[in-house]
Design an enzyme around this catalytic site. Structure first.
Site, PDB file in Angstrom:
ATOM      1  N   THR A  58       0.860  -1.187   0.000  1.00  0.00           N
ATOM      2  CA  THR A  58       0.000   0.000   0.000  1.00  0.00           C
ATOM      3  C   THR A  58       0.892   1.232   0.000  1.00  0.00           C
ATOM      4  O   THR A  58       1.714   1.408   0.891  1.00  0.00           O
ATOM      5  CB  THR A  58      -0.902   0.000   1.250  1.00  0.00           C
ATOM      6  N   LYS A 111      -7.516   1.668  -2.462  1.00  0.00           N
ATOM      7  CA  LYS A 111      -6.971   1.159  -1.196  1.00  0.00           C
ATOM      8  C   LYS A 111      -6.915   2.272  -0.163  1.00  0.00           C
ATOM      9  O   LYS A 111      -7.193   2.065   1.023  1.00  0.00           O
ATOM     10  CB  LYS A 111      -5.583   0.553  -1.430  1.00  0.00           C
TER      11      LYS A 111
END
Ligand SMILES: *[C@@H]1O[C@H](CO)[C@@H](O)[C@H](O)[C@H]1NC(C)=O
Ligand SMILES: *[C@@H]1O[C@H](CO)[C@@H](O)[C@H](O)[C@H]1NC(C)=O
Length: 440
Positions: free
Chosen positions: A105, A185
């Site tokens: 991420t 995300k």
């Protein structure tokens, strides 16, 4: 157990064999992909070897002959290290036309930066990149049932499908080019990070008020105050279990990614900023390497097991209004959080219509999110509280908590946001009208 490795499947290089990474790499091996791994932790490499993989001594060696290079390290600094470190970086070992899959991420702008370094600084225009952040935790990583969002050139996404299918169960292809998957995300982490922090704030309050924490938990599960994170993390709080199922440090990093995106666009993120500061307090208190549910301890420093102890608290029938108030307060905060997340999503050019079903299946979801998202798409007709009603409930909760000298950081921030809306002349509308605070 010996694995029979098919010669037809392409070789995969896998860097970053942490809690999630090792499960993913092993699952690829089980699906017959030859996997060469690298990690700074020798124990992780031993596990990979035992499962039939090979161990490399650096990313460059790892990348040798691999058609795919998967990067599952903790953050963007480590990605740059893995790819570009002088003499040991993967860029010096990648074969022609190799595909790099970034699973960490990161900030949505980062994958594009990596691509331009690969193409320009290292003159490797043959290498292509997709970003594929994952969600689901260590157990689903091992089972190959992760949620995976991917973005990048369409043909490269297609070539990478067999790998993504091995790793994940819910696969989403996000339009908008490289980095778009990390936008999705980011929205998920915005919601998930706040949901954990507010769960902690609420559970600390319940315990401090001498109410039964287990009872509140059960009540929330079947109510509009439910969030995926509340259901998943509160049991850790109720049993004082701080073993790092998911380390708090991850949310320090992820909330920073969220708020940085807000800062760089001069876009206010009231609730996310409040939550980020709570994670920082928790890190200061030494809880960074333990489970993120352990953040609850910053609210109960005088007795760190108060929330679990209060699971045995005797309950009184006349306390029901207090449980109701706290449950409503949680529902309202989730609702305002959902509006903030969706306002940010719109700012990032994401389509709510494609985003909402992804979040609904991921850790960022809540009942309030579902309601707010459907309302924004003009679907839901169920009644939602007005802003004035919500404001009054939070104000009542604040006053109640003051009697116990208990701090309500996220509640206070949410309350001020609602009052700001009233200043703007809103009041009789539902939560979705709060969007006007971000885009007048
Ligand atoms: C990434 O993690 C390393 C520790 O492994 C740390 O030194 C570095 O500052 C982190 N970078 C970012 C961007 O968070
Ligand atoms: C913490 O609170 C619980 C519940 O009131 C109590 O039983 C326990 O003794 C307290 N622990 C400490 C260390 O004060």
């Amino acid at each position: 157990m010996t694995k029979i490795i098919s010669r037809e499947k392409p070789k995969i290089a896998f860097v970053g064999l942490g809690a999630m990474g090792i499960g993913m790499a092993i699952h690829l091996l089980e699906d017959g992909f030859p996997v060469s791994g690298f990690d700074v932790n020798p124990m992780a490499l031993e596990r990979l070897l035992a499962m039939g993989g090979t161990a490399a001594s650096n990313p460059r060696e790892c990348a040798q002959d691999a058609s795919f290079f998967i990067c599952m390290v903790a953050n963007s600094t480590q990605i740059e290290q893995a790819l570009f470190a002088e003499s040991t970086g993967a860029i010096f070992g990648l074969k022609n036309d190799a595909i790099v899959i970034l699973c960490s991420t990161v900030s949505p702008g980062f994958p594009q930066e990596v691509l331009s370094q690969v193409h320009n600084r290292f003159s490797r225009p043959d290498i292509q990149i997709i970003d594929s952040p994952v969600s689901g935790g260590t157990i689903r990583a091992t089972q190959g049932t992760l949620t995976i969002m991917s973005s990048g050139p369409e043909n490269i996404l297609k070539i990478s499908q067999p790998i993504l299918q091995s790793l994940g169960e819910a696969l989403y292809s996000i339009e908008g080019g490289l980095g778009s998957a990390n936008k999705v995300k980011l929205i998920n982490q915005h919601l998930a990070g706040i949901h954990i922090a507010v769960a902690a704030e609420i559970m600390g309050l319940v315990a401090t008020m001498g109410l039964n924490t287990q009872q509140l938990y059960q009540m929330v599960l079947n109510s509009p105050a439910h969030s995926w994170m509340f259901e998943n993390r509160v049991p850790h709080m109720l049993s004082n279990d701080w073993s790092p199922h998911s380390a708090l440090g991850i949310f320090i990093k992820d909330m920073r990614i969220v708020t940085s995106e807000g800062l760089s666009r001069s876009f206010p993120l009231y609730v996310a900023s409040a939550a980020e500061q709570l994670y920082r307090f928790a890190a200061l208190s030494g809880y960074e390497k333990e489970d993120d549910a352990g953040i609850v301890r910053i609210f109960i420093p005088h007795n760190l097991s108060l929330v679990s102890a209060a699971a045995q608290q005797q309950s009184h029938a006349d306390d029901q209004p207090k449980y109701d108030l706290i449950s409503h307060m949680l529902e309202i905060i989730h609702g305002v959080t959902a509006v903030e997340a969706l306002a940010l999503a719109i700012k990032l050019d994401l389509s709510i219509k494609s985003l909402a079903p992804i979040i609904s299946n991921a850790a960022g979801t809540s009942r309030s999110f579902e309601t707010v998202a459907s309302r924004m798409m003009g679907k839901d007709s169920t009644n939602m509280r007005t802003l004035v009603q919500s404001r009054n409930i939070l104000a009542k909760a604040m006053i109640l908590a003051q009697a116990y000298n208990y701090p309500l950081q996220i509640t206070a921030t949410t309350l001020q946001l609602l009052q700001q809306a009233l200043v703007h002349g809103l009041g009789d509308e539902d939560h979705t009208s709060l969007l006007a605070l971000w885009s007048p």
